[in-house]
Design a protein around this motif. Sequence first.
Motif, PDB file in Angstrom:
ATOM      1  N   GLU A 149      -2.933  -5.239  -7.941  1.00 37.80           N
ATOM      2  CA  GLU A 149      -1.936  -5.822  -8.852  1.00 37.80           C
ATOM      3  C   GLU A 149      -1.351  -7.111  -8.283  1.00 37.80           C
ATOM      4  OE1 GLU A 149       0.881  -2.669  -9.330  1.00 37.80           O
ATOM      5  OE2 GLU A 149      -0.424  -1.506 -10.681  1.00 37.80           O
ATOM      6  N   ARG A 150      -1.219  -7.175  -6.966  1.00 36.99           N
ATOM      7  CA  ARG A 150      -0.622  -8.336  -6.297  1.00 36.99           C
ATOM      8  C   ARG A 150      -1.664  -9.387  -5.916  1.00 36.99           C
ATOM      9  NH1 ARG A 150       4.256  -6.617  -3.805  1.00 36.99           N
ATOM     10  NH2 ARG A 150       5.407  -5.489  -5.404  1.00 36.99           N
ATOM     11  N   GLY A 151      -2.939  -9.082  -6.136  1.00 38.32           N
ATOM     12  CA  GLY A 151      -3.986 -10.058  -5.857  1.00 38.32           C
ATOM     13  C   GLY A 151      -4.297 -10.251  -4.386  1.00 38.32           C
ATOM     14  N   VAL A 152      -4.116  -9.176  -3.591  1.00 35.60           N
ATOM     15  CA  VAL A 152      -4.448  -9.262  -2.166  1.00 35.60           C
ATOM     16  C   VAL A 152      -5.381  -8.106  -1.801  1.00 35.60           C
ATOM     17  CG1 VAL A 152      -2.337 -10.458  -1.485  1.00 35.60           C
ATOM     18  CG2 VAL A 152      -2.380  -7.942  -1.485  1.00 35.60           C
ATOM     19  N   LYS A 153      -5.991  -8.224  -0.622  1.00 38.19           N
ATOM     20  CA  LYS A 153      -6.885  -7.167  -0.135  1.00 38.19           C
ATOM     21  C   LYS A 153      -6.287  -6.520   1.094  1.00 38.19           C
ATOM     22  CE  LYS A 153     -11.284  -8.838  -1.900  1.00 38.19           C
ATOM     23  NZ  LYS A 153     -12.662  -9.249  -1.611  1.00 38.19           N
ATOM     24  N   ILE A 154      -6.343  -5.202   1.121  1.00 43.82           N
ATOM     25  CA  ILE A 154      -5.988  -4.448   2.315  1.00 43.82           C
ATOM     26  C   ILE A 154      -7.072  -3.391   2.529  1.00 43.82           C
ATOM     27  CG2 ILE A 154      -3.489  -4.776   2.038  1.00 43.82           C
ATOM     28  CD1 ILE A 154      -3.309  -1.897   0.983  1.00 43.82           C
ATOM     29  N   THR A 155      -7.212  -2.952   3.762  1.00 42.90           N
ATOM     30  CA  THR A 155      -8.081  -1.820   4.077  1.00 42.90           C
ATOM     31  C   THR A 155      -7.212  -0.577   4.135  1.00 42.90           C
ATOM     32  OG1 THR A 155      -9.572  -3.212   5.366  1.00 42.90           O
ATOM     33  CG2 THR A 155      -9.665  -0.853   5.794  1.00 42.90           C
ATOM     34  N   THR A 156      -7.635   0.491   3.454  1.00 42.80           N
ATOM     35  CA  THR A 156      -6.868   1.735   3.481  1.00 42.80           C
ATOM     36  C   THR A 156      -7.718   2.845   4.082  1.00 42.80           C
ATOM     37  OG1 THR A 156      -7.511   2.097   1.163  1.00 42.80           O
ATOM     38  CG2 THR A 156      -5.309   1.236   1.560  1.00 42.80           C
ATOM     39  N   ILE A 157      -7.085   3.662   4.907  1.00 35.06           N
ATOM     40  CA  ILE A 157      -7.760   4.792   5.549  1.00 35.06           C
ATOM     41  C   ILE A 157      -6.885   6.024   5.368  1.00 35.06           C
ATOM     42  CG2 ILE A 157      -8.609   5.745   7.738  1.00 35.06           C
ATOM     43  CD1 ILE A 157      -9.002   2.819   8.672  1.00 35.06           C
ATOM     44  N   ALA A 158      -7.421   7.037   4.696  1.00 41.88           N
ATOM     45  CA  ALA A 158      -6.711   8.308   4.556  1.00 41.88           C
ATOM     46  C   ALA A 158      -7.064   9.164   5.765  1.00 41.88           C
ATOM     47  CB  ALA A 158      -7.096   9.002   3.254  1.00 41.88           C
ATOM     48  N   ALA A 159      -6.127   9.266   6.700  1.00 40.21           N
ATOM     49  CA  ALA A 159      -6.380  10.015   7.932  1.00 40.21           C
ATOM     50  C   ALA A 159      -5.071  10.483   8.530  1.00 40.21           C
ATOM     51  CB  ALA A 159      -7.116   9.140   8.950  1.00 40.21           C
ATOM     52  N   ASP A 160      -5.090  11.675   9.078  1.00 39.91           N
ATOM     53  CA  ASP A 160      -3.946  12.194   9.827  1.00 39.91           C
ATOM     54  C   ASP A 160      -3.840  11.413  11.134  1.00 39.91           C
ATOM     55  OD1 ASP A 160      -2.301  13.875  11.539  1.00 39.91           O
ATOM     56  OD2 ASP A 160      -2.612  15.448  10.051  1.00 39.91           O
ATOM     57  N   LEU A 161      -2.637  11.006  11.501  1.00 40.91           N
ATOM     58  CA  LEU A 161      -2.468  10.245  12.740  1.00 40.91           C
ATOM     59  C   LEU A 161      -2.807  11.074  13.979  1.00 40.91           C
ATOM     60  CD1 LEU A 161       0.688   8.087  11.984  1.00 40.91           C
ATOM     61  CD2 LEU A 161      -1.690   7.330  12.165  1.00 40.91           C
ATOM     62  N   ALA A 162      -2.865  12.399  13.823  1.00 40.81           N
ATOM     63  CA  ALA A 162      -3.300  13.246  14.937  1.00 40.81           C
ATOM     64  C   ALA A 162      -4.788  13.035  15.230  1.00 40.81           C
ATOM     65  CB  ALA A 162      -3.036  14.709  14.615  1.00 40.81           C
ATOM     66  N   GLU A 163      -5.518  12.513  14.246  1.00 37.17           N
ATOM     67  CA  GLU A 163      -6.973  12.353  14.403  1.00 37.17           C
ATOM     68  C   GLU A 163      -7.426  10.903  14.324  1.00 37.17           C
ATOM     69  OE1 GLU A 163      -8.047  14.810  11.149  1.00 37.17           O
ATOM     70  OE2 GLU A 163      -7.198  16.585  12.126  1.00 37.17           O
ATOM     71  N   TYR A 164      -6.518   9.994  13.993  1.00 40.31           N
ATOM     72  CA  TYR A 164      -6.909   8.588  13.842  1.00 40.31           C
ATOM     73  C   TYR A 164      -6.813   7.870  15.190  1.00 40.31           C
ATOM     74  CZ  TYR A 164      -6.925   3.704  12.460  1.00 40.31           C
ATOM     75  OH  TYR A 164      -7.227   2.371  12.362  1.00 40.31           O
ATOM     76  N   PRO A 165      -7.918   7.288  15.668  1.00 39.74           N
ATOM     77  CA  PRO A 165      -7.859   6.595  16.955  1.00 39.74           C
ATOM     78  C   PRO A 165      -7.337   5.165  16.795  1.00 39.74           C
ATOM     79  CG  PRO A 165     -10.119   6.593  16.141  1.00 39.74           C
ATOM     80  CD  PRO A 165      -9.292   7.316  15.110  1.00 39.74           C
ATOM     81  N   ILE A 166      -6.313   4.822  17.558  1.00 40.66           N
ATOM     82  CA  ILE A 166      -5.842   3.437  17.620  1.00 40.66           C
ATOM     83  C   ILE A 166      -6.580   2.783  18.785  1.00 40.66           C
ATOM     84  CG2 ILE A 166      -3.850   1.907  17.921  1.00 40.66           C
ATOM     85  CD1 ILE A 166      -2.078   4.174  16.851  1.00 40.66           C
ATOM     86  N   ASP A 167      -7.569   1.987  18.461  1.00 38.88           N
ATOM     87  CA  ASP A 167      -8.394   1.397  19.517  1.00 38.88           C
ATOM     88  C   ASP A 167      -7.595   0.412  20.353  1.00 38.88           C
ATOM     89  OD1 ASP A 167     -10.637   2.838  18.736  1.00 38.88           O
ATOM     90  OD2 ASP A 167     -11.254   1.324  17.277  1.00 38.88           O
ATOM     91  N   ALA A 168      -7.872   0.395  21.649  1.00 38.94           N
ATOM     92  CA  ALA A 168      -7.130  -0.449  22.583  1.00 38.94           C
ATOM     93  C   ALA A 168      -7.425  -1.927  22.338  1.00 38.94           C
ATOM     94  CB  ALA A 168      -7.481  -0.080  24.021  1.00 38.94           C
ATOM     95  N   GLY A 169      -6.363  -2.744  22.443  1.00 39.70           N
ATOM     96  CA  GLY A 169      -6.508  -4.196  22.399  1.00 39.70           C
ATOM     97  C   GLY A 169      -7.064  -4.773  21.107  1.00 39.70           C
ATOM     98  N   MET A 170      -6.817  -4.083  20.005  1.00 37.61           N
ATOM     99  CA  MET A 170      -7.440  -4.465  18.718  1.00 37.61           C
ATOM    100  C   MET A 170      -6.501  -5.211  17.772  1.00 37.61           C
ATOM    101  SD  MET A 170     -10.590  -3.584  17.669  1.00 37.61           S
ATOM    102  CE  MET A 170     -10.355  -3.177  15.938  1.00 37.61           C
ATOM    103  N   TRP A 171      -5.189  -5.092  17.960  1.00 37.74           N
ATOM    104  CA  TRP A 171      -4.251  -5.463  16.900  1.00 37.74           C
ATOM    105  C   TRP A 171      -3.264  -6.534  17.363  1.00 37.74           C
ATOM    106  CZ3 TRP A 171      -5.756  -3.501  12.414  1.00 37.74           C
ATOM    107  CH2 TRP A 171      -6.553  -2.347  12.443  1.00 37.74           C
TER     108      TRP A 171
END
Length: 199
Positions: free
Chosen positions: A78-100
């Motif tokens: 609706e806002r004319g932008v792109k985002i990536t969405t991931i449906a995942a529990d944070l208990a199982e989602y890996p935050i990769d080191a040095g990525m962000w």
Amino acid sequence: MTNSFWDERYAEPELAYGDAPNDFLREVASRIPAGGTVLCLAEGQGRNAVYLAEQGFEVTAVDASKVGMERAQKLAQERGVKITTIAADLAEYPIDAGMWDGIVSIFGHLPPPLRARVHRDAVAGLRPGGVLILEAYTPRQLEFKTGGPPVTDLLMTLDVLRGELEGMQLEIARELDRDVHEGKYHAGRAAVVQILGVK
């Protein structure tokens, strides 16, 4: 709170927390390196992720609710932008080191052992110069009853966050009372903690 609880809340016709970004995020988002990659944790229906995409960031939103992530994609379209969405529990989602370049947690209330791990991983997940933006309710919020979990364990204090975010330079680290008006579930005077940390 179970995934089914959040799926039901996010399936309601009205966006649970509105479509505008969090006030604190709006205030400090420009501190994230321009055009960088941003990870939004427990992002709900996407209001903050979409705002950041509108500011030119490359945004990934993660939430345990598939329904919430579907609503986030709809809002982005609706806002004319792109985002990536991931449906995942944070208990199982890996935050990769040095990525962000930026990691955002707005009212992402987790059980203490998981919260400590996610916060530790978030610090590791930032590149040098990367920015962490966090707002959460403090235990005093139980007096206001204007939003947030009704359980002390899920609420956060500045002292606890200082320990969990070791390795960050905290440029803003404060507890305060402020008016929060974000949809029908965050409505009124609230007791919050705000963090702006730089790695």
